[in-house]
Design a protein around this motif. Structure first.
Motif, PDB file in Angstrom:
ATOM      1  N   LYS B 178     118.240 -62.910 -59.367  1.00 37.33           N
ATOM      2  CA  LYS B 178     117.167 -63.326 -60.343  1.00 37.33           C
ATOM      3  C   LYS B 178     115.716 -62.574 -60.777  1.00 37.33           C
ATOM      4  CE  LYS B 178     117.147 -63.988 -65.339  1.00 37.33           C
ATOM      5  NZ  LYS B 178     118.648 -63.387 -66.368  1.00 37.33           N
ATOM      6  N   VAL B 179     114.696 -62.412 -61.411  1.00 38.95           N
ATOM      7  CA  VAL B 179     113.750 -62.586 -61.481  1.00 38.95           C
ATOM      8  C   VAL B 179     113.637 -62.838 -62.888  1.00 38.95           C
ATOM      9  CG1 VAL B 179     111.297 -61.796 -61.538  1.00 38.95           C
ATOM     10  CG2 VAL B 179     113.049 -61.358 -59.335  1.00 38.95           C
ATOM     11  N   ASP B 180     112.870 -64.429 -63.289  1.00 35.97           N
ATOM     12  CA  ASP B 180     112.789 -65.245 -64.571  1.00 35.97           C
ATOM     13  C   ASP B 180     111.443 -64.407 -65.397  1.00 35.97           C
ATOM     14  OD1 ASP B 180     110.683 -67.018 -63.234  1.00 35.97           O
ATOM     15  OD2 ASP B 180     112.410 -67.983 -63.718  1.00 35.97           O
ATOM     16  N   ASN B 181     111.300 -65.085 -66.221  1.00 36.09           N
ATOM     17  CA  ASN B 181     109.771 -65.129 -67.506  1.00 36.09           C
ATOM     18  C   ASN B 181     108.970 -65.086 -66.682  1.00 36.09           C
ATOM     19  OD1 ASN B 181     109.055 -63.937 -69.187  1.00 36.09           O
ATOM     20  ND2 ASN B 181     107.988 -65.852 -70.097  1.00 36.09           N
ATOM     21  N   PHE B 182     108.997 -66.294 -65.409  1.00 32.82           N
ATOM     22  CA  PHE B 182     107.298 -66.300 -65.123  1.00 32.82           C
ATOM     23  C   PHE B 182     107.458 -65.475 -63.693  1.00 32.82           C
ATOM     24  CE2 PHE B 182     109.057 -69.993 -67.505  1.00 32.82           C
ATOM     25  CZ  PHE B 182     107.348 -69.912 -68.132  1.00 32.82           C
ATOM     26  N   GLY B 183     108.490 -64.561 -63.422  1.00 28.71           N
ATOM     27  CA  GLY B 183     108.316 -63.895 -61.858  1.00 28.71           C
ATOM     28  C   GLY B 183     108.799 -64.635 -60.593  1.00 28.71           C
ATOM     29  N   ASN B 184     109.273 -66.273 -60.907  1.00 35.58           N
ATOM     30  CA  ASN B 184     110.166 -66.860 -59.151  1.00 35.58           C
ATOM     31  C   ASN B 184     111.464 -66.283 -59.032  1.00 35.58           C
ATOM     32  OD1 ASN B 184     108.804 -69.224 -60.264  1.00 35.58           O
ATOM     33  ND2 ASN B 184     109.936 -69.319 -62.153  1.00 35.58           N
ATOM     34  N   ALA B 185     111.590 -65.388 -58.036  1.00 32.11           N
ATOM     35  CA  ALA B 185     113.042 -65.012 -57.489  1.00 32.11           C
ATOM     36  C   ALA B 185     114.254 -65.904 -57.521  1.00 32.11           C
ATOM     37  CB  ALA B 185     112.119 -64.842 -56.430  1.00 32.11           C
TER      38      ALA B 185
END
Lengths: 265, 265, 265
Positions: B178-185
């Motif tokens: 998943k890539v979250d709202n902050f762009g963390n992969a």
């Protein structure tokens, strides 16, 4: 007894489970809490945008509402978690200035550094204090009402100054603080900064994005098709708006754009 | 008695009346239910994304919460509606594997095929069982607490394996979940899959999107501007992140991208 | 006594504090109110889209729910605020036609012009009656139940006709009313407008966006990959859909597109 209310203002967006997890934590501590979303679309990491968002909303809530504000780029560092008691409301937030606009508005405040780790979720992560610290502390605050049990009062909390209008040579200069869902460009000029605009027939030139705006309207629908006008918005600030269209898009104006108002000519 | 809690996890988005209609149906059956949105932004039709979303959130909720999970591309076919009783929570969902991560985590489970049509909305559509089956069944479950009244237990429910890391020749290989709202992969590598990374001074090379990442950080703000680093996120999984920027966008990495970790230079 | 329920349908989006402020106002008047979002993603200023959204959702809610509907391009002008009492529900909205679909569906209605300013927020803005008029009036309605106290009944309220299908020379013509989150193109043709389609083996040609659709499906998953088909959706209207893909995007169809159905060959 009225139900305890907890509001949430974050930059978490709505694509993830993050907000849901915070709500679960709150309800596990206090199943009677009513949880209200103010916004989860604060610009990521943007402490000023978070500060403005909570400032526009909190005072409409009932006495003793606890407001959680999580815009927290320093999560996992030494920045302190805070519990702030105002005259009518409580706030739980990181000590990074995200409550600066609250500090400006509230006359009496007690700011506490939350150190009572028995309120925290365990195990605790380094990356999600919204879930592990702020949510459970807010929920415990609604449950026991004992703000002093969370930690000692401090006075050296982080506070930044919100951008203020400046007047020189009869020109009032400000800035666009936010573009809202309708494309209204909301400035930091309060009605009292430009009192002449509100009188009928005052000639003025507002300049934003290099374009002149010369009309003041009382309601959005007074605008002619394609015409940008100035108006006092619902928070008491000057906006540049259009009737059923986005002024920001039409004028090519974004957050941070300079605004100047010159009376006469 | 604590208020009954029902959570919602769907791929319905927020542009339509769909979620609102489900909430109305729930409240008509049980006006005391507290309804909490976990997320309505599951990738449309994506059962794995739905499975991961509910898995990250459900255990933070109070005892006896009923979780509705509707990612349901097979709506209107013979796929069965399920009521699942875990140790502490209930789940209402289609039998398509969307609860697979719950099945992995929960030690004791009873999975029932919901056949008690008197709980369904009438008339019933072929295209919106979230409103017509899952919402009213969840609401009735909070009202009568009689899981056995919904249908018989089954054992042949659909379950898929979540993507697991593989180790060969000292290289641990995984995938971006998943890539979250902050762009963390966010990867599928748990902290225990790469224990050496967590020790200070271990040299390693993580490769994702063809780019090397060689630093492990304890908090997001430890990253230098423009630097991608590895970190253990709030669900216990390895993430590739940046300080106040989107690692996924910067590295050109999307969900499904391969990740490998090699210890030592 | 069941908890009072208030729903919200607006075009405010979720980026701003606007919806949060409305919820605060409601809870300050009636802390027991349960507030449910139907949608805040009505197309900005689009009264028809707002009318359709509330019409699809309201009847699923319990008796005496108060529905706030704010799509209000004429805010601050002489357009009247309304309190509408139907057989089972109440509605609070501007008098601009946004309740037209409710007026069509409800057999008995009392429409009142809200003039009781003591219910309004004070001071009142010219630009945000959602917060200043509609929210507090809805909350007071749940509290005192005295609809007559809000103002006199009127009969000259604004009502527009929803677009109706037309039949000529055996061809039924309609329009796409909405494209939903999954890309289903929802038309204004009800099942009873095209009864032959629902019988197995009827040959027909539906044309939308210049493309022919010749198959009727009972469920979304009956579609072959890449095939557009007709289906009756959950509100009883004909949709053009695809299995796990966006029919609207694939066919290049948007809201407002014409649809025609010809039975035979």
């Amino acid at each position: 007894l009225a139900r305890p209310i907890i509001t949430l203002t974050t930059d978490f967006g709505s694509n993830d489970h993050l907000v849901g997890a915070m709500k679960g934590v709150i309800l596990k501590v206090n199943p009677d809490a009513e949880i209200i979303d103010i916004s989860h679309k604060v610009i990521p990491y943007d402490i000023l945008d978070g500060a403005l968002t909570i400032a526009q909303a909190y005072r409409y809530f009932p006495l003793r509402t606890v407001h959680i504000v999580v815009v927290d780029p320093g999560v996992g560092t030494q920045r302190r978690p805070l519990l702030v008691s105002g005259d009518q409301h409580y706030f739980v937030a990181p000590d990074n200035g995200v409550l600066s606009a609250v500090y400006e508005r509230e006359e009496r405040l007690t700011v506490r550094h939350i150190t009572a780790e028995h309120y925290f979720l365990s195990p605790m992560s380094n990356t999600f204090h919204g879930r592990d610290i702020f949510a459970p502390c807010a929920a415990w605050m609604t449950k026991n009402g004992q703000s002093a049990s969370f930690g000692d009062a401090i006075t050296d909390y982080v506070k930044f100054s919100l951008p203020k209008p400046k007047t020189a040579d009869g020109v009032v200069k400000g800035v666009v603080l936010k573009v809202d869902n309708f494309g209204n460009a909301i400035t930091n000029l309060a009605a009292e900064d430009v009192p002449q605009l509100l009188s009928a027939n005052t000639k003025f030139t507002l300049t934003v994005g290099g374009k002149p705006v010369t009309r003041f309207a009382q309601s959005y629908s007074q605008g002619e098709p394609g015409e940008a006008f100035a108006i006092i918005g619902s928070s008491g600030f000057l906006e540049v708006s259009m009737n059923r269209a986005s002024a920001a898009k039409t004028l090519g104006v974004q957050r941070g754009a300079e605004v100047s108002v010159e009376i006469g000519s």
